[in-house]
Write an enzyme that holds these catalytic residues in place. Structure first.
Site, PDB file in Angstrom:
ATOM      1  N   ILE A  18       0.836  -1.201   0.000  1.00 46.98           N
ATOM      2  CA  ILE A  18       0.000   0.000   0.000  1.00 46.98           C
ATOM      3  C   ILE A  18       0.867   1.246   0.000  1.00 46.98           C
ATOM      4  O   ILE A  18       0.578   2.227  -0.702  1.00 46.98           O
ATOM      5  CB  ILE A  18      -0.961  -0.010   1.200  1.00 46.98           C
ATOM      6  CG1 ILE A  18      -1.961  -1.161   1.071  1.00 46.98           C
ATOM      7  CG2 ILE A  18      -1.695   1.318   1.323  1.00 46.98           C
ATOM      8  CD1 ILE A  18      -2.877  -1.333   2.270  1.00 46.98           C
ATOM      9  N   TYR A 155      -3.509  -7.195  17.204  1.00 49.08           N
ATOM     10  CA  TYR A 155      -3.489  -6.343  16.003  1.00 49.08           C
ATOM     11  C   TYR A 155      -4.823  -5.600  15.886  1.00 49.08           C
ATOM     12  O   TYR A 155      -4.868  -4.388  15.648  1.00 49.08           O
ATOM     13  CB  TYR A 155      -3.236  -7.232  14.794  1.00 49.08           C
ATOM     14  CG  TYR A 155      -3.396  -6.578  13.443  1.00 49.08           C
ATOM     15  CD1 TYR A 155      -2.330  -5.889  12.860  1.00 49.08           C
ATOM     16  CD2 TYR A 155      -4.587  -6.684  12.721  1.00 49.08           C
ATOM     17  CE1 TYR A 155      -2.466  -5.311  11.603  1.00 49.08           C
ATOM     18  CE2 TYR A 155      -4.721  -6.121  11.476  1.00 49.08           C
ATOM     19  CZ  TYR A 155      -3.660  -5.429  10.914  1.00 49.08           C
ATOM     20  OH  TYR A 155      -3.786  -4.864   9.672  1.00 49.08           O
ATOM     21  N   LYS A 159      -5.762  -1.563  15.963  1.00 46.58           N
ATOM     22  CA  LYS A 159      -6.457  -0.902  14.867  1.00 46.58           C
ATOM     23  C   LYS A 159      -7.737  -0.216  15.349  1.00 46.58           C
ATOM     24  O   LYS A 159      -8.094   0.862  14.864  1.00 46.58           O
ATOM     25  CB  LYS A 159      -6.773  -1.909  13.760  1.00 46.58           C
ATOM     26  CG  LYS A 159      -5.541  -2.460  13.051  1.00 46.58           C
ATOM     27  CD  LYS A 159      -4.743  -1.378  12.364  1.00 46.58           C
ATOM     28  CE  LYS A 159      -3.605  -1.952  11.544  1.00 46.58           C
ATOM     29  NZ  LYS A 159      -2.811  -0.905  10.857  1.00 46.58           N
TER      30      LYS A 159
END
Length: 264
Positions: A18, A155, A159
């Site tokens: 990305i 994780y 987030k």
């Protein structure tokens, strides 16, 4: 005029899937770009390649978990590029343990450090200058993992925290004309998936059924959303959470089929 003409942008995770797409789109839109990534050799090689092609790019190799290191690297790049107008906090490390039962205190701390504390360290390198100039745009790259339960709990917790962090920045920094938004991608076809695809070549095809658009994203599709939010085209958008997920968070088509006994 190009969307980011005259802007200086700091992009972390800049040589990942990305990140590479973000850098390319920002350059196409007229920005100067500071590339930050823990992969120092890759950063230097990519910057050399882009400079040779005539692009205004600058290297800031650093591990964003190390606050002093990332500040030193970014300050050195800013001395050449000029003050930062845009921060894209994109760097992250994919979730380690898949379940809580397999999550240790060490792996929990590592995921929080890589995916939350590192973003704070990154933004801290630029926010004082943005506030002083009363102008700036911050785009955080989160994940649909932060919006619903999809495994990888540490994780995902990091987030989810990024959504709150982004909204807090939008609230506190708005008076300084600094905007903060977060994009939450779903599955994106990047090199980060290489090991899983190697083990299970059908991985992407298996996941496609969960997405209303019946495919997974390409990196450029995430980059385009980030470019919009970073630009003045989004000048009155701050505190927004934008899923870039092919409709994954809109609803569960497979469950709807089971409930209605109809194929949607």
């Amino acid at each position: 005029m190009k969307r980011l003409e005259g802007k200086v942008a700091l992009v972390t995770g800049a040589v990942g899937g990305i990140g590479t797409a973000i850098v390319e789109d920002f350059l196409a839109e007229g920005a100067k770009v500071i590339l930050c990534d823990v992969k120092a050799d890759d950063v230097l090689a990519r910057v050399a390649e882009l400079v040779k092609a005539g692009h205004p790019v600058f290297a800031a190799p650093a591990n964003i978990v190390d606050a002093a290191a990332v500040r030193d690297a970014v300050d050195a790049a800013v001395a050449k590029a000029g003050p930062i107008d845009i921060v894209v906090a994109n760097a992250n490390i994919g979730g380690r343990p898949a379940t809580l039962a397999k999550t240790s205190a060490e792996s929990w701390r590592a995921d929080i450090g890589d995916n939350l504390a590192g973003q704070f360290n990154t933004i801290a390198t630029a926010i004082d200058g943005m506030k002083a100039r009363r102008s700036g745009s911050i785009v955080v790259v989160g994940s649909v993992n932060g919006l619903t339960t999809l495994g990888q709990p540490a994780y995902s917790a990091a987030k989810a925290a990024l959504v709150s962090y982004t909204r807090t920045m939008a609230t506190e920094y708005g008076a300084f004309n600094v905007r903060a938004n977060i994009v939450c991608p779903g599955t994106v076809r990047t090199p980060a998936w290489a090991e899983r695809v190697k083990n299970r070549p059908e991985t992407f095809e298996t996941l496609m059924k969960w997405y209303p658009l019946r495919r997974v994203a390409e990196p450029r599709e995430v980059a385009k959303a980030i470019t919009f939010l970073a630009s003045d085209d989004a000048s009155f958008i701050t505190g927004a959470m934008l899923p870039v997920d092919g409709g994954l968070m809109a609803g569960n088509r497979l469950m709807a089929n089971e409930l209605t006994h109809e194929e949607l």
